[in-house]
Design a protein around this motif. Sequence first.
Motif, PDB file in Angstrom:
ATOM      1  N   ASN A 156       0.819  -1.207   0.000  1.00 37.89           N
ATOM      2  CA  ASN A 156       0.000   0.000   0.000  1.00 37.89           C
ATOM      3  C   ASN A 156       0.857   1.263   0.000  1.00 37.89           C
ATOM      4  O   ASN A 156       0.512   2.266  -0.641  1.00 37.89           O
ATOM      5  CB  ASN A 156      -0.928   0.006   1.219  1.00 37.89           C
ATOM      6  CG  ASN A 156      -1.981  -1.087   1.149  1.00 37.89           C
ATOM      7  OD1 ASN A 156      -2.319  -1.570   0.069  1.00 37.89           O
ATOM      8  ND2 ASN A 156      -2.506  -1.496   2.295  1.00 37.89           N
ATOM      9  N   THR A 157       1.974   1.211   0.721  1.00 36.18           N
ATOM     10  CA  THR A 157       2.874   2.362   0.764  1.00 36.18           C
ATOM     11  C   THR A 157       3.474   2.626  -0.613  1.00 36.18           C
ATOM     12  O   THR A 157       3.512   3.771  -1.079  1.00 36.18           O
ATOM     13  CB  THR A 157       3.996   2.125   1.789  1.00 36.18           C
ATOM     14  OG1 THR A 157       3.419   1.938   3.083  1.00 36.18           O
ATOM     15  CG2 THR A 157       4.947   3.310   1.826  1.00 36.18           C
ATOM     16  N   ILE A 158       3.944   1.566  -1.257  1.00 35.38           N
ATOM     17  CA  ILE A 158       4.517   1.717  -2.596  1.00 35.38           C
ATOM     18  C   ILE A 158       3.458   2.234  -3.573  1.00 35.38           C
ATOM     19  O   ILE A 158       3.743   3.090  -4.426  1.00 35.38           O
ATOM     20  CB  ILE A 158       5.095   0.375  -3.080  1.00 35.38           C
ATOM     21  CG1 ILE A 158       6.312  -0.002  -2.222  1.00 35.38           C
ATOM     22  CG2 ILE A 158       5.481   0.437  -4.551  1.00 35.38           C
ATOM     23  CD1 ILE A 158       6.871  -1.381  -2.515  1.00 35.38           C
ATOM     24  N   LYS A 159       2.235   1.746  -3.426  1.00 37.32           N
ATOM     25  CA  LYS A 159       1.151   2.202  -4.293  1.00 37.32           C
ATOM     26  C   LYS A 159       0.897   3.697  -4.110  1.00 37.32           C
ATOM     27  O   LYS A 159       0.715   4.440  -5.093  1.00 37.32           O
ATOM     28  CB  LYS A 159      -0.129   1.411  -3.976  1.00 37.32           C
ATOM     29  CG  LYS A 159      -1.333   1.822  -4.821  1.00 37.32           C
ATOM     30  CD  LYS A 159      -2.572   1.016  -4.431  1.00 37.32           C
ATOM     31  CE  LYS A 159      -3.782   1.479  -5.224  1.00 37.32           C
ATOM     32  NZ  LYS A 159      -5.019   0.737  -4.812  1.00 37.32           N
ATOM     33  N   THR A 160       0.920   4.168  -2.852  1.00 31.44           N
ATOM     34  CA  THR A 160       0.705   5.589  -2.587  1.00 31.44           C
ATOM     35  C   THR A 160       1.841   6.435  -3.165  1.00 31.44           C
ATOM     36  O   THR A 160       1.613   7.503  -3.726  1.00 31.44           O
ATOM     37  CB  THR A 160       0.589   5.838  -1.070  1.00 31.44           C
ATOM     38  OG1 THR A 160      -0.470   5.039  -0.543  1.00 31.44           O
ATOM     39  CG2 THR A 160       0.292   7.301  -0.785  1.00 31.44           C
ATOM     40  N   VAL A 161       3.061   5.942  -3.014  1.00 33.05           N
ATOM     41  CA  VAL A 161       4.215   6.658  -3.583  1.00 33.05           C
ATOM     42  C   VAL A 161       4.065   6.793  -5.093  1.00 33.05           C
ATOM     43  O   VAL A 161       4.297   7.863  -5.675  1.00 33.05           O
ATOM     44  CB  VAL A 161       5.527   5.935  -3.226  1.00 33.05           C
ATOM     45  CG1 VAL A 161       6.695   6.542  -3.989  1.00 33.05           C
ATOM     46  CG2 VAL A 161       5.791   6.014  -1.726  1.00 33.05           C
ATOM     47  N   ILE A 162       3.664   5.707  -5.749  1.00 32.24           N
ATOM     48  CA  ILE A 162       3.485   5.732  -7.200  1.00 32.24           C
ATOM     49  C   ILE A 162       2.383   6.713  -7.589  1.00 32.24           C
ATOM     50  O   ILE A 162       2.541   7.503  -8.538  1.00 32.24           O
ATOM     51  CB  ILE A 162       3.151   4.316  -7.714  1.00 32.24           C
ATOM     52  CG1 ILE A 162       4.358   3.381  -7.531  1.00 32.24           C
ATOM     53  CG2 ILE A 162       2.737   4.348  -9.179  1.00 32.24           C
ATOM     54  CD1 ILE A 162       4.063   1.928  -7.876  1.00 32.24           C
ATOM     55  N   GLU A 163       1.266   6.703  -6.861  1.00 32.54           N
ATOM     56  CA  GLU A 163       0.150   7.599  -7.178  1.00 32.54           C
ATOM     57  C   GLU A 163       0.555   9.062  -7.035  1.00 32.54           C
ATOM     58  O   GLU A 163       0.242   9.891  -7.900  1.00 32.54           O
ATOM     59  CB  GLU A 163      -1.042   7.283  -6.279  1.00 32.54           C
ATOM     60  CG  GLU A 163      -1.715   5.952  -6.591  1.00 32.54           C
ATOM     61  CD  GLU A 163      -2.806   5.608  -5.601  1.00 32.54           C
ATOM     62  OE1 GLU A 163      -2.916   6.333  -4.563  1.00 32.54           O
ATOM     63  OE2 GLU A 163      -3.548   4.636  -5.824  1.00 32.54           O
TER      64      GLU A 163
END
Length: 572
Positions: A245-252
């Motif tokens: 989820n953290t990586i997903k937020t960084v990407i977004e």
Amino acid sequence: MTDSHKGNYCLECDAKNGDCSDTFKYTNDSNKLRDSAIGYIAQNGSSHIENKTKHTENRYISSSNACRMSTMTAETPKIVSFDQHTNPFVFKCEMDFFRKIRTAIFTIFIVPCRLLIITSLLIIAWILATIGLWGLTMDDLNVKPISGWRRIIQVVAAQAMYGMYFFGSFHGVKITGQPQATSKEAPILVLAPHSSFFDSISVVLFGPPSVLAKAETASLPFLGKLINFTQPIYVWREDPNSRQNTIKTVIERANSRDDWPQIIIFPEGTCTNRSCVLSFKPGAFYPGVPVQPVCIRYPNKFDTVTWTWEGPGALKLLWLTMCSVYTRCELEFLPVYLPTQEEKNNPKLYATNVRNVMAKALGLPTSDLTYDDCKMMIRARQMNLPHFDDIVEIEKLRQKIGLTLTSIEEQVVASSLVHESNCIVSIPEFALRLQISVDDPITAELFRIFDTEMSGTIDFREYLLCAVYLIKQSVPTMDLMQIVSRMYDNCGKGAGRLTRTALVHLLKHTIAASIDECVDIFADIDFERRGFVTIDNLREYFESKPEFAHLFEIPTTAKKTTQSSTTKPKSQ
């Protein structure tokens, strides 16, 4: 102990950090390591440096508004093979007589004034953050970047926070190199080497940017509000999907059209003593967007900032820093790194190439030594395992030759076929017992570690003890002793009987006991004068002694799993 850089959270890092660190200097012209550490340094010791001449083609984009592209070739920095003499997670901070006198004077007359000013500025920053967050929920902070009057207050609050550093002795902060890129040019700022909670000064100087933070920091008094005001990306440690989820937020955020602040990340994942640049965690590089590397230096004559997990605590470092006349810090912005398509598809390659660029700019070697490696090495040293300084190299060689994929070493120990009378082996016998090729160069390299006298023979028990330690890192020391005790049974043929000499050998390399201590333990247990003790007698003895309670505890310095390291490459 607290996690690295306190309120900030290194992506994919769950490692605890501590305090200060040994200082190791490198001569840039010759790339040779000069030992200047206190603690693990050995007389006339030296480190082995492997000279890698591999070249990687690194493409950059200028950090100017024009975003002019350029191409340059960077030489891969030297790669250091670390042993206990060059542990990047260790430091000892010692003061001479005159510095102690000055510290005492500053403690009485200067530190109280500095504390008063710092506390006042912290309260001001907290009030500004409270005003700026008024009417906003956590969901609001996660959906849309702060703008308008809130953004102005955010900048003013950051200036108040910088005042805390300034009055805390950070008078000599210097920003050099390229201009700081905008969030569109480089959504992510990558900082290294990460060596102190004082690295957080970059947060108040660079915008402020968003940080990665543990979710529990949101509830911290004063600091919680300040961290929330940076619109952090929170990591929920109890959530098994937190990393994804953290990586997903960084990407977004990195790919968003909204004017999000830059994200600041310390990709090493833990604090070191700045003697090298560790492998970068790939989390910051998954988005595949340009990043701007920022090199951190503390060119101070007396180091009061370095904070690793073995050395002075955070409070002592704060005190010593406020007792300094001034503390220098240099932050160098490198050109924005524009990833190739191959790097976008391979975050680990992207991370490695950025690390090499930063290591070259810093004039430091790189190291694939991980935080877990050093924890493993420290426990081996505390136990006084044979060749504990080579334990990381032993593990790597075992992986290369495939021993970590078999259970042959455990089978040999359990068979009771290795004992006092047949423990001395040559390299053909060594290879035969482990069922590996005697002609494999790795076999010779592994054998050579234990053949310190260059005699062509080794004590096979020393190797097996190290191997069992590496396999059973998560078991208590007492259980480890029980497993290997069969090898030291020279009177009962596997029945578990240990003579005084055998007990000395066993305890010397498992609990670092001296000969006198071993003799005393044997005498206490063998009160009937049978001439031997059993491993069960030894366990009962240790259970009755509170000072040996740690032998029954699961070691905190063990790796998460040994098997995971056999299926994944160590560099990240």
